[in-house]
Design an enzyme around this catalytic site. Structure first.
Site, mmCIF file in Angstrom:
data_model
loop_
_atom_site.group_PDB
_atom_site.id
_atom_site.type_symbol
_atom_site.label_atom_id
_atom_site.label_comp_id
_atom_site.label_asym_id
_atom_site.label_seq_id
_atom_site.Cartn_x
_atom_site.Cartn_y
_atom_site.Cartn_z
ATOM 1 N N GLU A 189 -5.286 -103.638 14.151
ATOM 2 C CA GLU A 189 -6.402 -102.871 15.163
ATOM 3 C C GLU A 189 -6.290 -103.011 16.522
ATOM 4 O O GLU A 189 -5.899 -101.838 17.104
ATOM 5 C CB GLU A 189 -7.796 -102.813 14.974
ATOM 6 N N ARG A 196 -9.924 -95.625 12.917
ATOM 7 C CA ARG A 196 -9.106 -96.230 14.393
ATOM 8 C C ARG A 196 -8.103 -95.386 14.737
ATOM 9 O O ARG A 196 -6.797 -96.192 14.729
ATOM 10 C CB ARG A 196 -9.270 -97.731 14.020
ATOM 11 N N SER A 256 -12.390 -107.252 16.443
ATOM 12 C CA SER A 256 -11.575 -107.315 14.992
ATOM 13 C C SER A 256 -10.279 -107.120 15.214
ATOM 14 O O SER A 256 -9.385 -105.844 15.460
ATOM 15 C CB SER A 256 -12.128 -106.518 13.778
HETATM 16 C C1 LIG Z 1 -15.812 -108.663 21.246
HETATM 17 C C2 LIG Z 1 -14.916 -107.201 21.673
HETATM 18 C C3 LIG Z 1 -15.898 -106.726 20.494
HETATM 19 C C4 LIG Z 1 -15.266 -105.379 19.833
HETATM 20 N N1 LIG Z 1 -15.888 -104.639 18.924
HETATM 21 C C5 LIG Z 1 -15.265 -103.594 18.976
HETATM 22 C C6 LIG Z 1 -15.770 -102.797 17.222
HETATM 23 O O1 LIG Z 1 -16.935 -102.866 17.320
HETATM 24 N N2 LIG Z 1 -15.180 -101.342 17.304
HETATM 25 C C7 LIG Z 1 -14.020 -101.108 17.893
HETATM 26 O O2 LIG Z 1 -13.610 -100.026 17.485
HETATM 27 N N3 LIG Z 1 -13.578 -101.894 18.971
HETATM 28 C C8 LIG Z 1 -13.860 -102.963 18.967
HETATM 29 N N4 LIG Z 1 -13.538 -103.378 20.123
HETATM 30 C C9 LIG Z 1 -11.603 -103.511 20.504
HETATM 31 C C10 LIG Z 1 -11.786 -102.449 21.542
HETATM 32 O O3 LIG Z 1 -13.446 -103.207 22.581
HETATM 33 C C11 LIG Z 1 -11.443 -100.984 21.802
HETATM 34 O O4 LIG Z 1 -10.896 -100.669 20.756
HETATM 35 C C12 LIG Z 1 -12.035 -100.377 22.915
HETATM 36 O O5 LIG Z 1 -12.066 -98.989 22.672
HETATM 37 C C13 LIG Z 1 -10.119 -100.689 23.491
HETATM 38 O O6 LIG Z 1 -10.685 -99.927 24.655
HETATM 39 P P1 LIG Z 1 -10.165 -99.925 26.257
HETATM 40 O O7 LIG Z 1 -10.429 -99.275 27.382
HETATM 41 O O8 LIG Z 1 -10.811 -102.310 26.323
HETATM 42 O O9 LIG Z 1 -8.923 -100.207 26.153
HETATM 43 P P2 LIG Z 1 -7.213 -100.820 26.101
HETATM 44 O O10 LIG Z 1 -7.194 -102.449 25.450
HETATM 45 O O11 LIG Z 1 -6.844 -101.346 27.533
HETATM 46 O O12 LIG Z 1 -6.332 -99.918 25.748
HETATM 47 C C14 LIG Z 1 -6.280 -99.855 24.298
HETATM 48 C C15 LIG Z 1 -4.571 -98.888 24.213
HETATM 49 O O13 LIG Z 1 -5.632 -97.718 24.592
HETATM 50 C C16 LIG Z 1 -4.485 -96.964 24.985
HETATM 51 N N5 LIG Z 1 -5.231 -96.755 26.302
HETATM 52 C C17 LIG Z 1 -5.842 -96.820 27.325
HETATM 53 N N6 LIG Z 1 -6.126 -96.352 28.068
HETATM 54 C C18 LIG Z 1 -5.573 -95.275 27.891
HETATM 55 C C19 LIG Z 1 -5.362 -94.286 28.976
HETATM 56 N N7 LIG Z 1 -6.377 -93.524 30.000
HETATM 57 N N8 LIG Z 1 -4.935 -92.427 28.782
HETATM 58 C C20 LIG Z 1 -3.783 -92.724 26.951
HETATM 59 N N9 LIG Z 1 -3.881 -94.320 26.667
HETATM 60 C C21 LIG Z 1 -4.848 -95.288 26.987
HETATM 61 C C22 LIG Z 1 -3.503 -98.515 26.084
HETATM 62 O O14 LIG Z 1 -2.179 -98.160 26.062
HETATM 63 C C23 LIG Z 1 -3.948 -99.521 25.074
HETATM 64 O O15 LIG Z 1 -2.151 -99.079 23.922
HETATM 65 C C24 LIG Z 1 -14.045 -105.290 20.295
HETATM 66 C C25 LIG Z 1 -13.264 -106.041 21.577
HETATM 67 C C26 LIG Z 1 -13.567 -106.613 21.953
HETATM 68 C C27 LIG Z 1 -12.814 -107.889 22.658
#
Ligand SMILES: Cc1cc2nc3c(=O)[nH]c(=O)nc-3n(C[C@H](O)[C@H](O)[C@H](O)COP(=O)(O)OP(=O)(O)OC[C@H]3O[C@@H](n4cnc5c(N)ncnc54)[C@H](O)[C@@H]3O)c2cc1C
Length: 303
Positions: free
Chosen positions: A299, A159, A209
């Site tokens: 996380e 992560r 998580s």
């Molecule tokens: C129901 C649920 C289940 C989940 N299960 C998992 C799982 O099994 N495994 C797991 O690893 N995660 C899980 N997650 C967490 C999440 O989905 C992941 O971490 C996901 O990859 C985040 O992507 P996002 O586009 O929503 O990023 P965001 O939440 O929008 O951003 C996350 C971070 O990335 C940065 N960021 C985003 N895009 C960019 C960009 N283009 N350039 C620079 N920085 C950027 C943001 O500034 C922020 O700090 C889960 C979440 C939920 C709600």
């Protein structure tokens, strides 16, 4: 063209449904518009932050000053075993395309919300695999120019990645996959989505998580003696187990509840605040530290 809006609710753009308002908000769908929005903020000396799917963030109750840029959407192309996707493309779409082409390597990530860019920044993963295994290179904007960074330079860890800590903006991700059996991969993906659906009910207000699991090789022997070895999975001590041992299941604080079935899940029951989240996280961190000598790390990302 970038379109700047005012006073947008942060809760409405995060899966946790927490946060006040952002002074300025802009949603972009292409790398070029993403760069333009960043440059606009810089030229106008406006502080800015970026995000994507909003599925791993805790936004502040008091809201954000300046501009919040969301990169969500975009296009992708497939060249033999390679997929090149704009960072804003939903991870689900990238996985669906990989399965359609019978490409192996992303199927265990099925059901993870958010974008391929967000997943790369945080090295998202599940079922013993993470996206870094498929990432060949990442195109970034470093504030001056666009450039491709090879996988090694991204310093992916559990992560973790260098992209999380450096002022780099992810524009595109190139994934190299392997040939697989389309039907088998689709079946595996469906199975994983079905298992995940039991833990994360549709519409649940959470960021996945809450704390990272603990890498067993990174804790001391004296700490390991306090851990039930049977609980270790793939070299990780599940934080859900540690939290259960300190009585997290069923806890409530303000609008946050930890469900009975999963100690590492913070659920917003409707009116939760970022203050509630931080308070509960601190209580649990202290309990785990006192009982196991382990310091838990979030996380989720606080804004
Ligand atoms: C129901 C649920 C289940 C989940 N299960 C998992 C799982 O099994 N495994 C797991 O690893 N995660 C899980 N997650 C967490 C999440 O989905 C992941 O971490 C996901 O990859 C985040 O992507 P996002 O586009 O929503 O990023 P965001 O939440 O929008 O951003 C996350 C971070 O990335 C940065 N960021 C985003 N895009 C960019 C960009 N283009 N350039 C620079 N920085 C950027 C943001 O500034 C922020 O700090 C889960 C979440 C939920 C709600």
């Amino acid at each position: 063209m970038i379109h700047i809006r005012k006073n947008i609710s942060l809760a409405s753009v995060s899966t946790f449904r927490i946060g006040g308002k952002t002074e300025l908000f802009c949603s972009v769908k292409t790398p070029e518009h993403f760069i333009r929005a960043i440059e606009w903020a810089k030229e106008n000396k406006i502080p800015f932050r970026v995000f994507a799917g909003g599925s791993n963030v805790v936004f502040p109750d008091e809201g954000l000053k300046g501009l919040l840029i969301r990169f969500h959407g975009g296009s992708l192309r497939v060249l033999k075993n390679t997929i090149i996707a704009d960072a804003g493309v939903p991870l689900a779409k990238v996985i669906a395309i990989s399965l359609q082409y019978g490409l192996r390597g992303l199927e265990t990530l099925s059901g993870i919300p958010g974008t391929v860019g967000g997943a790369t920044v945080g090295n998202a993963g599940a079922y013993g695999h993470s996206i870094s295994e498929a990432v060949r290179k990442v195109e970034v904007w470093d504030g001056k120019k666009r450039r491709w960074i090879p996988n090694k330079v991204c310093k992916f860890g559990y992560r973790e990645s260098a992209l999380k800590h450096e002022p780099l903006f992810v524009l595109r991700v190139e994934l190299r996959l392997k040939k697989g059996d389309r039907k088998e991969l689709q079946k595996k993906s469906r199975e994983i989505i079905s298992i995940r659906g039991k833990k994360y009910k549709p519409g649940i207000k959470c960021p996945g998580s809450f704390f990272k699991n603990v890498v067993a090789s990174e804790v001391s022997r004296s700490v390991m003696r306090k851990i039930d070895a049977g609980k270790i999975i793939g070299g990780k001590i599940p934080t859900g187990y540690l939290l259960e041992e300190v009585g997290a299941k069923g806890m409530k604080l303000g609008g946050i509840r930890i469900p009975e079935f999963h100690g590492n899940l913070f659920e917003n029951t409707g009116k939760a605040t970022a203050r509630d989240v931080k308070k509960l996280a601190d209580i649990l961190r202290k309990r785990v530290k006192a009982k196991f000598g382990i310091t838990l790390e979030e996380e989720v990302r606080y804004f």
